[in-house]
Design an enzyme around this catalytic site. Sequence first.
Site, short mmCIF file in Angstrom:
data_model
loop_
_atom_site.label_atom_id
_atom_site.label_comp_id
_atom_site.label_asym_id
_atom_site.label_seq_id
_atom_site.Cartn_x
_atom_site.Cartn_y
_atom_site.Cartn_z
CD1 TRP A 59 54.59 28.03 77.06
CD2 TRP A 59 52.50 28.57 76.46
NE1 TRP A 59 54.10 27.01 76.27
CE2 TRP A 59 52.82 27.31 75.89
CE3 TRP A 59 51.24 29.11 76.24
CZ2 TRP A 59 51.93 26.60 75.11
CZ3 TRP A 59 50.35 28.40 75.48
CH2 TRP A 59 50.68 27.16 74.92
CG ASP B 147 47.31 30.36 79.87
OD1 ASP B 147 46.55 29.38 80.05
OD2 ASP B 147 48.30 30.31 79.12
CE LYS C 148 51.19 21.89 80.91
NZ LYS C 148 50.57 22.68 79.83
#
Length: 458
Positions: free
Chosen positions: A151, A232, A268
């Site tokens: 990311w 993560d 999300k």
Amino acid sequence: MIISRFLRRGISTSTSPTRRRSWWDHVTPALKDPINAVTDAFLADPCPYKINLGVGAYRDDEGKPVVLQCVREAEGKIGATNFLESTSTAISSKLVEESAKLIYGEDSDVIKERRFAGIPALSGTGACRIFAEFQKRFYPDSTIYFPDPTWSNHRNIWGDAHVPGRTFHYYHPDSKGLNFVALMDDVKNAPDGSFFLLHPCAHNPTGVDPTDEQWQEISSLFKVKNHFPFFDVAYQGFASGDVERDAQAIRIFLEDGHSIGCAQSFAKNLGLYGHRVGCLSILCNDKIQAVAIKSQLKQISNTMYGSPPIHGISLVSKILSNPDIKALWLKEVKVMATRIQRMRATLREALERLRSPLNWQHITNQVGMFCFSGLTRAEVDQLAKEFHIYMTHDGRISMAGVTTKNVDYVARAIHEVTASDRDTKILHNIGAYKVNTDICSTSLGTNKTRARGMNLAL
């Protein structure tokens, strides 16, 4: 009185424009975040048939954001709550406890013995940032190893904490899968006791995850090298549709006796992108160490933002702690993951029907929110310019933006920009809606005649 004294002494109270000091003249614009840049370009495009495949948030099959039913039910439960200081601490503690159960396992010894330190955070970004600061304070000479790619914001987060970043091999551009041999070599060759950032499921941006067997090998080598794994966890549930299954990598490391850090985001998998709800947790040797580490994490967060807003924390706490609402959420996660899996299969089938000369098997081999398409930067630019389809320059496709109505158009546009024989490109009969080039002034091709002959199924 003071002004008159200055005037008598011949001292002017004004400053010449040429001498006026500006504090901020040396400030230049920051580089745009690549994902935000995609959204900006999409919003600036006047074409009514434009498609945004850049944003990493769930959309339904109409391309619309979704408020999950479990969130609505949780809202109803907490609607009469008085969010007082006396209750906020208990709600925050509940969030941490339920988040830890979700990732480490409800029946794990870590939970039973309370061998973890955790605090609420401003989504996964905030959790990563707090850990980066924690790492810098207590291991000031350390670095962090990121998978290549990762990311885009990871580097910024640790960079702002003044923690140097390095990369380890992860993605193989030829196979569009995991470069496992090179990954293991990099883990082996890193200095003992290094920090590594890992994606436990639905890797962003590639959608490529190690198998359970590969995770076991990675964990074993980490143990030998005494590396610290920091996970993560941004898309738990989106890889397989099962939040327990998607926590398997972390459970493997847990069983092998690693110290572990985790950043969790509920943006999300609960559709709470704007609420910024997350959790940071670190496994500890015992309760005493957990108290000490938690106090340090709280001190760091207090200097940054104090504590996150309580409403989002209350929603997530209620959903995870109420058996009926949690069961509903687990079903909704499965529905979201299944729709994305279906769009993967449909997009691949559409490209294969077009007799694309390329191999698109990786679309269905990869998992989670994203497909790392293999498209070049030039092809991505062409998709935006000629077809009004927007994605990040590395070719990452947010599969949540692909719908039943636009999938054929997306497939034909991808085929168009990747076709090796430019004379055999498919330019006609894409669907039911004709493009009005007076509205889409940029056109879908190199000229108006070509654009008028192209129909869109959107």
